[in-house]
Design an enzyme around this catalytic site. Structure first.
Site, PDB file in Angstrom:
ATOM      1  N   GLU A 113     -13.811   4.339 -12.051  1.00 35.45           N
ATOM      2  CA  GLU A 113     -12.571   5.023 -11.700  1.00 35.45           C
ATOM      3  C   GLU A 113     -11.681   5.027 -12.940  1.00 35.45           C
ATOM      4  OE1 GLU A 113      -9.664   2.991  -9.158  1.00 35.45           O
ATOM      5  OE2 GLU A 113      -9.270   4.892  -8.178  1.00 35.45           O
ATOM      6  N   CYS A 167      -5.238   7.485  -6.026  1.00 38.25           N
ATOM      7  CA  CYS A 167      -6.525   7.051  -5.462  1.00 38.25           C
ATOM      8  C   CYS A 167      -7.395   8.247  -5.141  1.00 38.25           C
ATOM      9  CB  CYS A 167      -6.296   6.189  -4.227  1.00 38.25           C
ATOM     10  SG  CYS A 167      -5.305   6.987  -2.960  1.00 38.25           S
ATOM     11  N   GLU A 224      -7.284  -0.669   1.312  1.00 34.13           N
ATOM     12  CA  GLU A 224      -7.387   0.721   0.839  1.00 34.13           C
ATOM     13  C   GLU A 224      -7.530   0.651  -0.666  1.00 34.13           C
ATOM     14  OE1 GLU A 224      -4.722   3.585   2.707  1.00 34.13           O
ATOM     15  OE2 GLU A 224      -4.082   1.972   4.035  1.00 34.13           O
ATOM     16  N   LYS A 270       5.147  -7.303  -1.099  1.00 42.12           N
ATOM     17  CA  LYS A 270       5.069  -7.607  -2.526  1.00 42.12           C
ATOM     18  C   LYS A 270       4.679  -6.359  -3.308  1.00 42.12           C
ATOM     19  CE  LYS A 270       1.777  -9.040  -5.323  1.00 42.12           C
ATOM     20  NZ  LYS A 270       2.239  -8.469  -6.589  1.00 42.12           N
TER      21      LYS A 270
HETATM   22  P1  NAD Z   1      -4.451  -3.999  -8.450  1.00 47.31           P
HETATM   23  O1  NAD Z   1      -5.585  -4.306  -7.547  1.00 47.31           O
HETATM   24  O2  NAD Z   1      -4.503  -4.445  -9.839  1.00 47.31           O
HETATM   25  O3  NAD Z   1      -3.088  -4.581  -7.860  1.00 47.31           O
HETATM   26  C1  NAD Z   1      -2.627  -4.271  -6.560  1.00 47.31           C
HETATM   27  C2  NAD Z   1      -1.717  -5.384  -6.083  1.00 47.31           C
HETATM   28  O4  NAD Z   1      -2.471  -6.579  -5.894  1.00 47.31           O
HETATM   29  C3  NAD Z   1      -0.578  -5.743  -7.022  1.00 47.31           C
HETATM   30  O5  NAD Z   1       0.599  -5.942  -6.249  1.00 47.31           O
HETATM   31  C4  NAD Z   1      -1.064  -7.044  -7.634  1.00 47.31           C
HETATM   32  O6  NAD Z   1      -0.018  -7.889  -8.095  1.00 47.31           O
HETATM   33  C5  NAD Z   1      -1.784  -7.681  -6.473  1.00 47.31           C
HETATM   34  N1  NAD Z   1      -2.789  -8.698  -6.820  1.00 47.31           N
HETATM   35  C6  NAD Z   1      -3.432  -8.878  -7.985  1.00 47.31           C
HETATM   36  N2  NAD Z   1      -4.317  -9.898  -7.884  1.00 47.31           N
HETATM   37  C7  NAD Z   1      -4.224 -10.350  -6.611  1.00 47.31           C
HETATM   38  C8  NAD Z   1      -4.909 -11.358  -5.881  1.00 47.31           C
HETATM   39  N3  NAD Z   1      -5.885 -12.097  -6.432  1.00 47.31           N
HETATM   40  N4  NAD Z   1      -4.583 -11.556  -4.585  1.00 47.31           N
HETATM   41  C9  NAD Z   1      -3.634 -10.780  -3.983  1.00 47.31           C
HETATM   42  N5  NAD Z   1      -2.961  -9.812  -4.634  1.00 47.31           N
HETATM   43  C10 NAD Z   1      -3.253  -9.592  -5.926  1.00 47.31           C
HETATM   44  O7  NAD Z   1      -4.287  -2.416  -8.321  1.00 47.31           O
HETATM   45  P2  NAD Z   1      -3.332  -1.472  -9.192  1.00 47.31           P
HETATM   46  O8  NAD Z   1      -3.906  -1.392 -10.555  1.00 47.31           O
HETATM   47  O9  NAD Z   1      -1.925  -1.874  -8.982  1.00 47.31           O
HETATM   48  O10 NAD Z   1      -3.536  -0.066  -8.436  1.00 47.31           O
HETATM   49  C11 NAD Z   1      -4.450   0.898  -8.786  1.00 47.31           C
HETATM   50  C12 NAD Z   1      -5.624   0.891  -7.830  1.00 47.31           C
HETATM   51  O11 NAD Z   1      -5.170   1.117  -6.490  1.00 47.31           O
HETATM   52  C13 NAD Z   1      -6.623   2.000  -8.092  1.00 47.31           C
HETATM   53  O12 NAD Z   1      -7.931   1.478  -7.975  1.00 47.31           O
HETATM   54  C14 NAD Z   1      -6.362   2.994  -6.964  1.00 47.31           C
HETATM   55  O13 NAD Z   1      -7.450   3.830  -6.628  1.00 47.31           O
HETATM   56  C15 NAD Z   1      -6.012   2.082  -5.852  1.00 47.31           C
HETATM   57  N6  NAD Z   1      -5.275   2.799  -4.822  1.00 47.31           N
HETATM   58  C16 NAD Z   1      -5.881   3.030  -3.609  1.00 47.31           C
HETATM   59  C17 NAD Z   1      -5.221   3.761  -2.636  1.00 47.31           C
HETATM   60  C18 NAD Z   1      -5.863   4.053  -1.311  1.00 47.31           C
HETATM   61  O14 NAD Z   1      -5.162   4.516  -0.409  1.00 47.31           O
HETATM   62  N7  NAD Z   1      -7.154   3.832  -1.138  1.00 47.31           N
HETATM   63  C19 NAD Z   1      -3.943   4.253  -2.894  1.00 47.31           C
HETATM   64  C20 NAD Z   1      -3.361   4.009  -4.137  1.00 47.31           C
HETATM   65  C21 NAD Z   1      -4.036   3.272  -5.090  1.00 47.31           C
END
Ligand code: NAD
Length: 471
Positions: A374, A277, A243, A170
């Site tokens: 962040e 990230c 992650e 997804k």
């Molecule tokens: P997000 O948490 O808003 O969304 C990530 C995914 O989760 C999306 O596909 C979203 O639709 C889904 N989602 C939302 N609510 C959910 C739920 N309740 N249950 C299951 N899935 C759900 O994150 P974002 O804004 O898309 O991404 C940015 C974040 O990702 C930043 O905090 C960044 O640091 C982090 N990130 C971490 C890494 C790493 O390797 N540690 C890499 C890239 C990004």
């Protein structure tokens, strides 16, 4: 690649959905496409297709799995131009960066396929030899964010497949399109049902975390959502890899050559408009060089050319979506209210789309949102410290622990500081970068487990110890 409509891929076939949602071009703020909105019934179909594919794939030996994954990587490379243009359109990053993302996504698949998960003979036991097997889990639900949608989805897919699982993927609702195309490529290059792609809203992610047919959730995204995923997965005791977010500190000691490090340090903070990230999100500079460093970073910020990622010769694109744009501007507003000094940038550009000028802020301390949270955008605080001890204490004074770096002309001094940092990856005289052979992940609220490397690969398998094993 065709300009065919965007479909879900389930069991190797394209499938339409009843509903659709708009996909917005962050360089204009306007919708330019729609993506199918998968229902719970689609999820059931995808999980069933993945289960069926898994039953065959788990029998495939490691060499044949590797060959199939290499073919998938090559099929992605063959579509680079179309994928990159689509990625730029939906994500906002410059086309050169989008091309690089396609290449890295393919490399993650091939590099992960090359890993050896290990296992084998342990010792003699009462029944004879004792052997450790890494056994695939079954169906892995892959949930990805919007900042590097292809790399991050594919690194999770690659680990799942290499360990012998099938996946339901997804993408983020902000960036679903290029991932849907990868689902089509997977359907051509891999056995049907091994990689199923479903676009949908956050609700689809929630359904995945409770679905009884999904054995593990591999999640990359924010810490806030990661906590919800873990809580929800507890009901079925699904395995989870999380992650999550970071607030990486770069510690710059007073013996650096400021001019020499600034281009690298700047890029480490502002690449992908700060939406990474492992971007540098706080700089702790020793007092002797702090002003010169902040000025040099500000000069670099002023040089940046912002624009639509499809235009030639741009350095940075927009922030990816409206909520993130609003959040970064609110964090900047808070920085101003707390007496932050803006050396470069300072706000949104007067044009359509979600453009924020690369911004350097000094004069802040902990307590400001820009320091504690962040920011995930093109705004960087430069904080002054007196001693190395102070720098380490302040760098570690956070619930995050993804990455950190030390910049110094003295290797021994840098290593002494590096050893005290509470972060999953520490760089010396650099910051950022991950490869399939090295475990990547965070301390504290930056995640659970590690992705990539043999450690990451093993988190996609169960351990079975066999007593009395003969082979
Ligand atoms: P997000 O948490 O808003 O969304 C990530 C995914 O989760 C999306 O596909 C979203 O639709 C889904 N989602 C939302 N609510 C959910 C739920 N309740 N249950 C299951 N899935 C759900 O994150 P974002 O804004 O898309 O991404 C940015 C974040 O990702 C930043 O905090 C960044 O640091 C982090 N990130 C971490 C890494 C790493 O390797 N540690 C890499 C890239 C990004």
């Amino acid at each position: 690649m065709t300009s065919a409509p965007f479909l879900l891929t389930i069991g190797g076939e394209g499938m339409a959905a009843d509903g659709a949602f708009p996909v917005i071009d962050p360089a204009t703020g306007e919708p330019f496409e729609t993506a199918p909105d998968a229902s719970e019934a689609h999820l059931d179909l995808a999980v069933a297709a993945a289960r069926a594919a898994f039953l065959s794939w788990r029998q495939v030996d490691a060499a044949a799995r590797r060959a199939a994954m290499r073919a998938f990587a090559d099929a992605i490379r063959a579509e680079t131009e179309a994928l990159a243009a689509l990625l730029t359109r939906e994500q906002g990053k410059p086309l050169t960066a989008a091309r690089r993302e396609v290449a890295v996504a393919a490399d993650r698949i091939e590099g992960t396929a090359a890993l050896d998960i290990g296992g084998g003979y342990l010792r003699e036991g009462p029944q004879g030899p004792v052997r450790l097997d890494y056994v695939p889990m079954g169906v892995v639900g892959v949930i990805a964010p919007w900042n590097a949608p292809l790399i991050l989805a594919m690194q999770m897919v690659a680990q799942a497949l290499a360990a012998g699982n099938a996946v339901v993927v997804k993408p983020s609702p902000f960036t679903p399109l290029a991932t849907l195309r990868l689902g089509e490529i997977a359907a051509r290059a891999l056995p049907a049902g091994l990689v199923n792609t479903l676009s949908g809203g956050d609700a689809l992610g929630r359904w995945m975390t409770t679905h009884p047919g999904i054995d593990k959730i591999a999640f990359i995204g924010s810490t806030a959502t990661g906590k919800k995923v873990m809580a929800s997965a507890a009901a079925t005791l699904k395995r989870v890899s999380l992650e999550l977010g970071g607030n990486d500190a770069a510690i710059v000691l007073d013996d650096v050559d400021v001019a020499a490090i600034v281009p690298r340090l700047f890029t480490s903070a502002f690449v992908n408009s700060g939406q990474l990230c492992m971007a540098v999100k706080r700089v702790y500079a020793q007092a002797a060089i702090a002003d010169a460093l902040a000025e040099a970073l500000a000069a670099e910020a002023r040089r940046m050319r912002l624009g639509n990622g499809l235009e030639a010769d741009i350095d940075l694109g927009p922030v990816q979506n409206r909520p993130q744009f609003d959040k970064v501007l609110a964090i900047l507003q808070d920085a101003r209210a707390r007496g932050g000094r803006i050396l470069a940038g300072g706000g949104a550009l007067d044009r359509p789309g979600y453009f924020i000028a690369p911004t350097i802020v000094t004069g802040l301390a902990e307590g400001a949102r820009l320091v504690d949270e962040e920011q995930f955008g093109p705004v960087l605080p430069i904080l002054t410290v007196d001693t190395e001890e102070e720098a380490v204490a302040r760098a570690n004074a956070t619930r995050f622990g993804l990455g950190a770096s030390v910049w110094s002309g003295d290797q021994a001094r840098a290593e002494a500081v590096a050893r005290q940092l509470e972060a999953g990856t520490v760089w010396i005289n650099g910051h950022g970068g991950a490869t399939p052979d090295l475990p990547f992940g965070g301390f504290k609220e930056s995640g659970i487990g590690r992705g990539m490397g043999v450690a990451g690969l093993r988190s996609y398998a169960e351990i079975r110890v066999v007593h009395g094993a003969r082979a």
